[in-house]
Scaffold this motif. Structure first.
Motif, PDB file in Angstrom:
ATOM      1  N   ASP A 159      22.277 -16.970 104.092  1.00  0.00           N
ATOM      2  CA  ASP A 159      21.075 -17.429 103.181  1.00  0.00           C
ATOM      3  C   ASP A 159      20.018 -17.993 104.503  1.00  0.00           C
ATOM      4  O   ASP A 159      20.115 -18.609 105.921  1.00  0.00           O
ATOM      5  N   LEU A 160      18.648 -17.252 104.368  1.00  0.00           N
ATOM      6  CA  LEU A 160      17.587 -17.277 105.514  1.00  0.00           C
ATOM      7  C   LEU A 160      16.933 -17.665 104.774  1.00  0.00           C
ATOM      8  O   LEU A 160      16.409 -17.868 104.146  1.00  0.00           O
ATOM      9  N   ILE A 161      15.875 -18.686 105.675  1.00  0.00           N
ATOM     10  CA  ILE A 161      14.185 -19.159 105.499  1.00  0.00           C
ATOM     11  C   ILE A 161      13.307 -18.596 106.397  1.00  0.00           C
ATOM     12  O   ILE A 161      13.582 -17.969 107.961  1.00  0.00           O
ATOM     13  N   ARG A 162      12.199 -18.014 106.047  1.00  0.00           N
ATOM     14  CA  ARG A 162      11.089 -18.005 107.267  1.00  0.00           C
ATOM     15  C   ARG A 162      10.203 -19.251 107.400  1.00  0.00           C
ATOM     16  O   ARG A 162       9.315 -19.627 106.693  1.00  0.00           O
ATOM     17  N   HIS A 163      10.024 -19.963 108.579  1.00  0.00           N
ATOM     18  CA  HIS A 163       9.709 -21.113 109.083  1.00  0.00           C
ATOM     19  C   HIS A 163       7.982 -21.081 108.811  1.00  0.00           C
ATOM     20  O   HIS A 163       7.843 -20.028 108.834  1.00  0.00           O
ATOM     21  N   SER A 164       8.054 -21.649 109.651  1.00  0.00           N
ATOM     22  CA  SER A 164       6.206 -21.384 109.772  1.00  0.00           C
ATOM     23  C   SER A 164       5.283 -21.131 110.552  1.00  0.00           C
ATOM     24  O   SER A 164       4.027 -20.721 111.361  1.00  0.00           O
ATOM     25  N   GLY A 166       6.886 -18.233 111.488  1.00  0.00           N
ATOM     26  CA  GLY A 166       7.363 -17.239 111.278  1.00  0.00           C
ATOM     27  C   GLY A 166       8.585 -16.240 111.629  1.00  0.00           C
ATOM     28  O   GLY A 166       8.576 -15.202 111.728  1.00  0.00           O
ATOM     29  N   HIS A 167       9.214 -16.723 112.548  1.00  0.00           N
ATOM     30  CA  HIS A 167      10.692 -16.191 112.524  1.00  0.00           C
ATOM     31  C   HIS A 167      11.446 -16.732 111.313  1.00  0.00           C
ATOM     32  O   HIS A 167      11.098 -17.906 110.859  1.00  0.00           O
ATOM     33  N   PHE A 168      12.388 -15.892 111.127  1.00  0.00           N
ATOM     34  CA  PHE A 168      13.527 -16.142 109.867  1.00  0.00           C
ATOM     35  C   PHE A 168      15.084 -17.048 110.965  1.00  0.00           C
ATOM     36  O   PHE A 168      15.260 -17.220 111.740  1.00  0.00           O
ATOM     37  N   TYR A 169      14.800 -18.230 109.820  1.00  0.00           N
ATOM     38  CA  TYR A 169      16.338 -19.044 110.195  1.00  0.00           C
ATOM     39  C   TYR A 169      17.214 -18.959 109.649  1.00  0.00           C
ATOM     40  O   TYR A 169      17.135 -18.488 108.071  1.00  0.00           O
ATOM     41  N   ILE A 170      18.890 -19.107 109.947  1.00  0.00           N
ATOM     42  CA  ILE A 170      20.106 -18.548 108.505  1.00  0.00           C
ATOM     43  C   ILE A 170      20.231 -20.595 108.033  1.00  0.00           C
ATOM     44  O   ILE A 170      20.250 -21.892 109.133  1.00  0.00           O
ATOM     45  N   LEU A 171      20.332 -20.345 106.916  1.00  0.00           N
ATOM     46  CA  LEU A 171      20.638 -22.323 106.802  1.00  0.00           C
ATOM     47  C   LEU A 171      21.627 -22.062 106.212  1.00  0.00           C
ATOM     48  O   LEU A 171      21.952 -23.500 106.582  1.00  0.00           O
ATOM     49  N   GLU A 172      22.537 -21.361 105.897  1.00  0.00           N
ATOM     50  CA  GLU A 172      23.984 -21.911 105.642  1.00  0.00           C
ATOM     51  C   GLU A 172      24.118 -20.445 105.937  1.00  0.00           C
ATOM     52  O   GLU A 172      24.325 -19.021 105.119  1.00  0.00           O
ATOM     53  N   ASP A 173      25.862 -20.428 106.170  1.00  0.00           N
ATOM     54  CA  ASP A 173      27.009 -18.719 104.979  1.00  0.00           C
ATOM     55  C   ASP A 173      27.592 -19.095 104.715  1.00  0.00           C
ATOM     56  O   ASP A 173      28.028 -20.317 104.159  1.00  0.00           O
ATOM     57  N   LEU A 376      14.641 -36.476 106.605  1.00  0.00           N
ATOM     58  CA  LEU A 376      15.197 -34.628 106.626  1.00  0.00           C
ATOM     59  C   LEU A 376      16.007 -34.887 105.449  1.00  0.00           C
ATOM     60  O   LEU A 376      15.739 -35.248 104.305  1.00  0.00           O
ATOM     61  N   VAL A 377      16.590 -33.252 105.503  1.00  0.00           N
ATOM     62  CA  VAL A 377      16.915 -33.208 104.215  1.00  0.00           C
ATOM     63  C   VAL A 377      19.166 -33.271 104.121  1.00  0.00           C
ATOM     64  O   VAL A 377      19.051 -32.697 105.584  1.00  0.00           O
ATOM     65  N   VAL A 378      19.675 -33.632 103.659  1.00  0.00           N
ATOM     66  CA  VAL A 378      21.023 -34.248 103.824  1.00  0.00           C
ATOM     67  C   VAL A 378      21.713 -33.538 102.932  1.00  0.00           C
ATOM     68  O   VAL A 378      21.313 -33.193 101.092  1.00  0.00           O
ATOM     69  N   GLN A 417      19.291 -32.007 107.802  1.00  0.00           N
ATOM     70  CA  GLN A 417      18.318 -30.900 109.228  1.00  0.00           C
ATOM     71  C   GLN A 417      17.501 -31.445 108.444  1.00  0.00           C
ATOM     72  O   GLN A 417      17.360 -31.650 107.895  1.00  0.00           O
ATOM     73  N   PRO A 418      15.925 -31.051 110.537  1.00  0.00           N
ATOM     74  CA  PRO A 418      15.310 -31.323 109.786  1.00  0.00           C
ATOM     75  C   PRO A 418      14.606 -30.827 108.635  1.00  0.00           C
ATOM     76  O   PRO A 418      15.302 -29.462 107.778  1.00  0.00           O
ATOM     77  N   ILE A 419      13.576 -31.037 107.781  1.00  0.00           N
ATOM     78  CA  ILE A 419      12.870 -30.480 106.719  1.00  0.00           C
ATOM     79  C   ILE A 419      11.916 -28.786 107.257  1.00  0.00           C
ATOM     80  O   ILE A 419      11.219 -29.446 107.555  1.00  0.00           O
ATOM     81  N   MET A 420      12.413 -27.890 107.075  1.00  0.00           N
ATOM     82  CA  MET A 420      12.469 -26.834 107.281  1.00  0.00           C
ATOM     83  C   MET A 420      10.510 -26.967 106.339  1.00  0.00           C
ATOM     84  O   MET A 420      11.385 -26.849 105.086  1.00  0.00           O
ATOM     85  N   ASN A 421       9.883 -25.642 106.692  1.00  0.00           N
ATOM     86  CA  ASN A 421       8.790 -25.440 106.187  1.00  0.00           C
ATOM     87  C   ASN A 421       8.885 -23.965 106.043  1.00  0.00           C
ATOM     88  O   ASN A 421       8.396 -22.965 106.347  1.00  0.00           O
ATOM     89  N   LEU A 422       9.721 -23.927 104.306  1.00  0.00           N
ATOM     90  CA  LEU A 422      10.065 -22.636 104.176  1.00  0.00           C
ATOM     91  C   LEU A 422       8.729 -21.765 104.042  1.00  0.00           C
ATOM     92  O   LEU A 422       7.917 -22.631 103.297  1.00  0.00           O
ATOM     93  N   SER A 423       8.705 -20.903 103.329  1.00  0.00           N
ATOM     94  CA  SER A 423       6.890 -19.287 103.856  1.00  0.00           C
ATOM     95  C   SER A 423       7.551 -20.031 102.002  1.00  0.00           C
ATOM     96  O   SER A 423       8.015 -20.318 101.131  1.00  0.00           O
ATOM     97  N   VAL A 424       5.586 -19.691 101.799  1.00  0.00           N
ATOM     98  CA  VAL A 424       5.859 -19.684  99.834  1.00  0.00           C
ATOM     99  C   VAL A 424       5.457 -18.332  99.822  1.00  0.00           C
ATOM    100  O   VAL A 424       4.463 -17.221 100.502  1.00  0.00           O
ATOM    101  N   HIS A 425       5.571 -17.684  98.500  1.00  0.00           N
ATOM    102  CA  HIS A 425       5.109 -16.384  98.598  1.00  0.00           C
ATOM    103  C   HIS A 425       4.315 -16.639  96.720  1.00  0.00           C
ATOM    104  O   HIS A 425       4.639 -17.055  95.903  1.00  0.00           O
ATOM    105  N   SER A 426       3.055 -15.137  96.121  1.00  0.00           N
ATOM    106  CA  SER A 426       2.586 -15.701  95.632  1.00  0.00           C
ATOM    107  C   SER A 426       3.578 -15.314  94.212  1.00  0.00           C
ATOM    108  O   SER A 426       3.913 -14.547  94.136  1.00  0.00           O
TER     109      SER A 426
END
Length: 488
Positions: A159-164, A166-173, A376-378, A417-426
């Motif tokens: 699972d990956l997210i795009r943060h504010s 612009g980079h992708f981060y691994i959220l979990e395996d 945080l997100v727990v 984990q810190p609350i990541m700013n997941l990107s949004v999509h239309s």
């Protein structure tokens, strides 16, 4: 002008506090999406709803369903929510993600081989031994054993997210029984019919080869001295939330779909019951958790598994995909060490970023988490599907106190984990008849076999359909989008 005459994006927010992958400031269209937005803007609301309903009906007629236990505890199936607006990722950006996913899969596989055998990484002090031995997913029956081809994690769902930024981060395996890939293929089939012209314009990478790639992986790890292996998909049964996926994968690979009572072990070999008599099985793609797969080794009360299958496995008479015990690598407390796995086993720097993680089992981390819960997100370390997640910024004071008590009662069980700013999509919101921004993530699928490495182009973009929600999991009522890897 009536409501149905308005352009589809006419009321779209001019700005959001998050990275919008489709629109920039003042609702200017991001360059990659220009042709897509122009195409959608040719529809009025009624025309778009007809197209949307047509696509949904195709999901219904093809039986593409999912069960959400939160909404209905009996697991009654419903149509898998799907949004017509695809997500775009350029081929050049995807290349880096793809390389990073293979790197990560190799490192996790090397960790599993090590932790169940020499435990060199524990001896080197890079990973606390107690963290591993205290994991409920550490399987003692896997000690001093190496599976066929040395492969433990044949299928990874990352699972990956795009943060504010612009980079992708691994959220979990997810390296136990990751699900969702069938919806990638179903989404693609639906959009190829609905948006056929755009596929050519964007030169979208194919996903249709996934079942063949998966079968190739299964056949690559067959036991020795078997030239024409019999492979099967093992399902818990039709009540399982991912049963559609189990049937889909079996059908598209052309292998039998079986339940535990269709198989039996005799003289440490596994056989399938058929109308022509017992037939030996060589490779099982199992979609049953470790705890239920063999009542002689795990839960004695399991009626889903096959008694004696671990004996056959340890004698290399059957291959299990994924290997039992892989869950110790996707323990969310162990996730924090994956970059160290990459450096230790591969002698490389990680290509993909981890999200900073606090392990509550460590006293200093635990104190920080307790003092900063609202930011945080727990997450529980051993759950998946979005269950048990605590998001500080939306929690009431009562919920914060309840979460503190849970953490202090069993610190090892939680990470933060810190609350990541997941990107949004239309995303088209049917209840409002308009497009609105919604948070998304990406589940990518990586296959590894003996001499086989494969990453599905794009993966499953998951959508949090509830406004403002960060929980995108399908099992929590989230939806999905097709993900297009396009020529840039």
């Amino acid at each position: 002008m009536t409501a149905t005459d308005k352009k589809l994006f006419e009321e779209y927010p001019k700005s959001t506090p998050f990275l919008d992958e489709v629109f920039g400031l003042n609702a200017t269209t991001n360059a990659a999406y220009a042709k897509l937005v122009e195409y959608f803007d040719d529809f009025n609301l009624n025309e778009f709803k007809v197209l949307n309903d047509y696509t949904k009906k195709s999901f219904l007629t093809r039986g593409i369903t999912f069960a959400t236990y939160n909404e209905n505890p009996r697991g009654v199936e419903r149509i898998f929510p799907f949004d017509l607006m695809p997500r775009l990722i350029s081929k050049s950006e995807w290349k880096e993600i793809e390389t990073g996913l293979i790197q990560r899969a190799k490192a996790i596989n090397a960790f599993l081989e090590d932790v169940y055998n020499g435990q060199e990484i524990l001896k080197a002090g890079l990973v606390p031994e107690k963290l591993i031995t205290s994991s409920v997913n550490f399987v003692k029956a896997m000690r001093d054993f190496k599976p066929a081809g040395g492969i433990y994690t044949h299928i990874s769902g990352t699972d990956l997210i795009r943060h504010s930024d612009g980079h992708f981060y691994i959220l979990e395996d997810n390296v136990r029984c990751p699900s969702g890939v069938s919806y990638v293929l179903a989404n693609r089939e639906a959009l190829k019919k609905s948006l056929s012209q755009l596929f050519t314009q964007y030169n979208v990478s194919s996903v249709s080869e996934y079942p063949a790639a998966l079968l190739s992986v299964l056949r690559s790890v067959t036991p020795k001295h078997v030239d024409n292996p019999v492979c099967v998909v093992l399902t818990p049964g039709s009540f399982n939330s991912a049963y559609y996926e189990h049937t889909f994968l079996a059908q598209t690979m052309g292998v039998p779909l079986v339940e535990g009572n269709d198989l039996f072990v005799e003289n440490d070999f596994v056989y399938m019951k058929t109308v022509y008599g017992p037939k030996r099985v060589d490779v099982i793609y199992r979609r049953i958790d470790d705890a239920f797969i063999d009542p002689e080794v795990f839960r004695e009360d399991s009626v889903l598994g096959i008694p004696g299958i671990m004996r056959a496995y340890r004698k290399h008479n059957i291959t299990l995909v994924n290997a039992p015990g892989t869950g110790v690598a996707d323990d969310k407390a162990v996730y924090a060490f994956v970059p160290d796995f990459i450096r230790f086993y591969l002698k490389e720097e990680p290509i993909l970023r981890n999200v900073p993680t606090y392990r509550c089992g460590e006293p200093e981390d635990c104190k920080y988490v307790i003092d900063n819960l609202k930011d945080l997100v727990v997450k529980p370390v051993d759950q998946s599907g979005g269950y048990g997640i605590f998001i500080g910024k939306t929690a009431t004071e009562e919920e914060v106190e309840e979460q503190k008590a849970l953490i202090l009662g069993d610190p090892r069980e939680y990470i933060a984990q810190p609350i990541m700013n997941l990107s949004v999509h239309s995303t088209f919101i049917e209840g409002k008849n308009k497009f609105e921004p919604r948070h998304i993530d990406l589940r990518a699928f990586t296959l590894m076999g003996k001499g086989v490495e494969y990453v599905l182009a794009g993966g499953l973009s998951r959508v949090a359909l509830k406004e403002g929600s960060l929980v995108v999991n399908s099992s929590q009522g989230g939806g999905s989008k097709d993900t297009w890897i396009f020529e840039d």
